[in-house]
Write an enzyme that holds these catalytic residues in place. Sequence first.
Site, mmCIF file in Angstrom:
data_model
loop_
_atom_site.group_PDB
_atom_site.id
_atom_site.type_symbol
_atom_site.label_atom_id
_atom_site.label_comp_id
_atom_site.label_asym_id
_atom_site.label_seq_id
_atom_site.Cartn_x
_atom_site.Cartn_y
_atom_site.Cartn_z
ATOM 1 C CB SER A 1 7.335 -4.511 -15.008
ATOM 2 O OG SER A 1 7.880 -3.519 -15.957
ATOM 3 C CB ALA B 1 -1.000 -0.126 1.257
ATOM 4 C CE LYS C 1 7.333 -6.357 -11.540
ATOM 5 N NZ LYS C 1 6.650 -6.263 -10.350
ATOM 6 C CB ILE D 1 1.335 1.269 -8.787
ATOM 7 C CG1 ILE D 1 2.325 1.930 -9.781
ATOM 8 C CG2 ILE D 1 0.252 0.581 -9.346
ATOM 9 C CD1 ILE D 1 2.990 0.807 -10.560
ATOM 10 N NE ARG E 1 9.232 -3.542 2.859
ATOM 11 C CZ ARG E 1 10.235 -3.580 2.469
ATOM 12 N NH1 ARG E 1 11.066 -4.762 2.755
ATOM 13 N NH2 ARG E 1 10.778 -2.772 1.696
ATOM 14 C CE1 TYR F 1 11.337 -3.719 -10.612
ATOM 15 C CE2 TYR F 1 11.629 -2.955 -12.920
ATOM 16 C CZ TYR F 1 10.791 -2.981 -11.814
ATOM 17 O OH TYR F 1 9.603 -2.767 -12.076
ATOM 18 C CG PHE G 1 12.237 5.264 -20.238
ATOM 19 C CD1 PHE G 1 13.161 4.082 -19.414
ATOM 20 C CD2 PHE G 1 12.804 6.644 -19.882
ATOM 21 C CE1 PHE G 1 14.182 4.445 -18.948
ATOM 22 C CE2 PHE G 1 13.912 6.746 -19.354
ATOM 23 C CZ PHE G 1 14.560 5.908 -18.816
#
Length: 342
Positions: free
Chosen positions: A127, A12, A163, A16, A36, A159, A223
């Site tokens: 992703s 949370a 994903k 996003i 966490r 990374y 990107f």
Amino acid sequence: MPSNPPVVVTGATGLIAKHIIGELVRRGHSVRATLRRMNKAEDVRRAVTRLGCDPAGVTFVVADLLADAGWDDAVAGSAVVVHTASPFPIQQPTDPDDVIRPARDGTLRVLKAAARAGVKRVVLTSSSVAIFYGSGLPAGHIYSESDFTDETRADLTPYIKSKTIAEKAAWQFVKSTPGAPELAVINPCFVQGPALDADLSTSHELYRLMARGVYPAVPRIRFPVVDVRDVAAAHVEAAFRPEAAGQRYLIGEGQLGLYDLGRVMVRELPDLKSKAPKFQLPDIAVRALALVDKRMRTILPELGEMKDYANARAKAELGLTLRSADEAVTAAVRSLRDLRLI
Ligand code: NDP
């Protein structure tokens, strides 16, 4: 009044997730959110309020992707789980497992808990990086939901591997587990759009660094971009549309270079002109730097690359009208100035 049972949103505290929680609340759902540390709950409530929504129907459960504790409580009695939590570091770790373990093991923890609780559907935030790095594709390939990254490629960052491995593990789990929930996957491109507080995602951290003059020059990398508000809407649509079960959705609209992001920042905030990147590094210079700087090596496959991609499925099946890349970046920059972060 908020619906019952609550929709579960993991991670949370993430950019996003906060937008997804806002979107759910706006549509009348109650939300059970995982984080966490419970002392971050107030930040999430404030972010939801900033989105113009009442956070009264949002409750919180503590759970870490690296431990079993909390997950059964988090999903108990729910029909829909939206799993966004996953590490997205601005700097790649030395040990790839630092990101791969929480991404993969956490996704499986969430899916197993959801299966035990009889959850109907899990929406996973994957992703575009789980799509864009296949092997042996022809030049000019148009990427779509049919493509998967080849995580065995030696040139990928931890990374990107995290994903891809997590998403593949999720599909494998639902395929091989009787009674598993339905799975729908959202594959967002580089997320832009409004920041909600000072706990910045890597998406926004980039501008804070640019605004401090950390990047006098930038490599020629581009990107594919998406606005976080559209990413949030995509998750909520995928949570409730019957046809989204078993599908992945690549979400993006246009693309921009790293240099373009700086130009938009200066167009919106001319006082940052002296800090923004002044020019693009020639590829040959980046390749030379990569001989001595390990961080540069991770961007070599991106140099000068244009990634053509299809976003038709997301628009048609999720009913999305996607904001342009320029609108998304403009909103990001303006929000950071409103928050006095750049
Ligand atoms: P953030 O960094 O803002 O959010 C990441 C979230 O993951 C945080 O809530 C973080 O919690 C949580 N998290 C990380 N490690 C753990 C862990 N061990 N246990 C529990 N929670 C953990 O990033 P975004 O909102 O941008 O990203 C959210 C998701 O979207 C990620 O899965 C990311 O890969 C994906 N994504 C992001 C894109 C982007 O451009 N931003 C593009 C495409 C996909 P904490 O606050 O405690 O650290």
